[in-house]
Scaffold this active site. Sequence first.
Site, PDB file in Angstrom:
ATOM      1  N   ASP A  49      -5.197   8.026   7.013  1.00  0.00           N
ATOM      2  CA  ASP A  49      -4.746   7.241   5.834  1.00  0.00           C
ATOM      3  C   ASP A  49      -3.136   7.714   5.570  1.00  0.00           C
ATOM      4  OD1 ASP A  49      -4.125   5.915   3.650  1.00  0.00           O
ATOM      5  OD2 ASP A  49      -6.001   6.273   2.533  1.00  0.00           O
ATOM      6  N   ASN A  73       0.765  -1.180  -0.036  1.00  0.00           N
ATOM      7  CA  ASN A  73      -0.065  -0.031  -0.040  1.00  0.00           C
ATOM      8  C   ASN A  73       0.806   1.352  -0.090  1.00  0.00           C
ATOM      9  OD1 ASN A  73      -1.754   2.048   1.723  1.00  0.00           O
ATOM     10  ND2 ASN A  73      -3.181   0.668   1.039  1.00  0.00           N
TER      11      ASN A  73
END
Length: 343
Positions: free
Chosen positions: A270, A158
């Site tokens: 995030d 990610n």
Amino acid sequence: MKLGRRQFLSASAALAAASTAPTLFAHTGMSASPPDRYPADAWKIVDERFRDYFLFNTPLQRQWTGGLWLEGPAWNAVGRYAVFSDIPRARQMRWDEATGQVSVLRHKVGHSNGNTFDDRGRLVSCEHSPARVIRYEWDGTTTVLASQYQGKPLNAPNDLVALPSGGIIFTDPGYGAHVEYEGHKRELQLKPAIYYIDDSLDEPILLTDEIHKPNGIALTPDGKAFYASDTAPSHFPDQPAAIIKWSLAEDGKSVSNRQEIVTSNSTTYDGLTCDVHGNIWSSASGGESVDGVAVFSADGTLLGRILLPEICSNVCFVGEDRNQLLMTASQSIYTLYTATQGA
């Protein structure tokens, strides 16, 4: 109609006067809509310390729009450009600071997400499908740094950070394997985790799997620790979202001293970055009064916010002085000058 000499001169003078009238000249090539007032409404001061990083006379600028889900901004100081990902389209994009132009850097890149530049200036990217961490070499070839752990395929790398030693630390939550949009749907064979990899290793070293959905990651300014966001609520609704800090061994191959710096049941964090003062700048989603960037001190105190009209996914500092915050936000990228600099 035929004009006489006197009529022609009068008409020419009127036309010249009209073409140089201030009201007309001011709108030449510009939008007729009035400019926004300073300070920009995007700034929200929560703690008075945030005023040290707030600029009164700077606008929030939407540099480009047209993506599907934008992520992973990384700044290249030599080329004065930023790379970011349009994950569903499997494209890497390039924003040029000097011209403001956005172009496709690469396409069909395995639904790449996070990007960084390593200690030698090479682009390193996380890809969802195939699930791997890949490096782009100077000669145009690619090197796969990691694709499996203990014989099992990675979930969907990610985000990542590059260490001065040449090592890479990356998160592997598996978001690119959950639906047919940011990758290809499949069952995960590994626990979500954070790993270390370098050229001397055949497979990554597991740093920690004591985190539900490790997502964004950022080094502290001194490089002795890192933060990672846990977007747990996406798959574990009874767990809070968090920003967690670990101390990092000198060689980067082990972690210790786990600390939960921020937790929330209403906001998801995030992508992360740090400024030179040690503050954490995190993308945040939680509704219109929250969507954008949340800024925390190193001890987790909320200092302020930058509000955006879209959900923000990730952030990085860019520009010649590293004092502009670039934000990837759903379909668009935004920039905002700050009174600090990226670490």
